[in-house]
Scaffold this active site. Sequence first.
Site, PDB file in Angstrom:
ATOM      1  N   ILE A   1       0.369  -1.095   0.064  1.00 54.46           N
ATOM      2  CA  ILE A   1       0.185   0.092  -0.500  1.00 54.46           C
ATOM      3  C   ILE A   1       0.813   1.333  -0.274  1.00 54.46           C
ATOM      4  O   ILE A   1       2.115   1.318   0.786  1.00 54.46           O
ATOM      5  CB  ILE A   1      -0.972   0.421   0.857  1.00 54.46           C
ATOM      6  CG1 ILE A   1      -1.690  -0.891   0.729  1.00 54.46           C
ATOM      7  CG2 ILE A   1      -1.551   1.044   0.954  1.00 54.46           C
ATOM      8  CD1 ILE A   1      -2.784  -1.438   2.509  1.00 54.46           C
TER       9      ILE A   1
ATOM     10  N   GLU B   1       2.370  -3.279   5.888  1.00 58.53           N
ATOM     11  CA  GLU B   1       1.285  -2.956   4.424  1.00 58.53           C
ATOM     12  C   GLU B   1       1.709  -3.928   3.324  1.00 58.53           C
ATOM     13  O   GLU B   1       0.843  -2.553   2.317  1.00 58.53           O
ATOM     14  CB  GLU B   1       1.138  -1.471   4.678  1.00 58.53           C
ATOM     15  CG  GLU B   1       2.737  -0.813   4.248  1.00 58.53           C
ATOM     16  CD  GLU B   1       3.862  -0.638   5.055  1.00 58.53           C
ATOM     17  OE1 GLU B   1       4.566   0.043   4.734  1.00 58.53           O
ATOM     18  OE2 GLU B   1       3.466  -0.739   6.123  1.00 58.53           O
TER      19      GLU B   1
END
Length: 161
Positions: free
Chosen positions: A33, A76
Amino acid sequence: MSITRGYFNERFDTEWRRAHRAKTAISILMVNIDHFKKVNDNYGHPCGDVCLRCVANTIQQTLRRSCDEVFRYGGEEFVVLLANTDLDGAIHIAELIRRQVDMLEFLFDGNKIPITVSIGASTAIPNSVDDAQSLFGNADKALYEAKLAGRNKVCARPIEA
């Protein structure tokens, strides 16, 4: 989404051995991300947690085959396991995921938060034990290239035979 790293390791090992026996391709996607730290810093960790679940669900919904799975890899980052998938197929799926995440209408406490992902793809036709680490290394290098290219990109690196 399968959440344990142990389960991912088992599934990967099974698919790697299957691809080795059948002499078929196996691919992985490393999905990160973009600017996730800013999401946590600006909106708080509860927002980050919701964002992680939202991205994971979007990835899983984009996968069309029951044998394709997404796993939380750390922080992430997610890894997508694509059995019997060549590099062109992996790139195609990675682009679908990238576009789906880019189109997300992610709202948290009334704030619309733009979310994008960078993806590194790699493919191998297993022929030795060492190739598994090369597959991950190449996917990680491709992910780094996608980030350097401006994020919200897909880059790919096959294992050279």
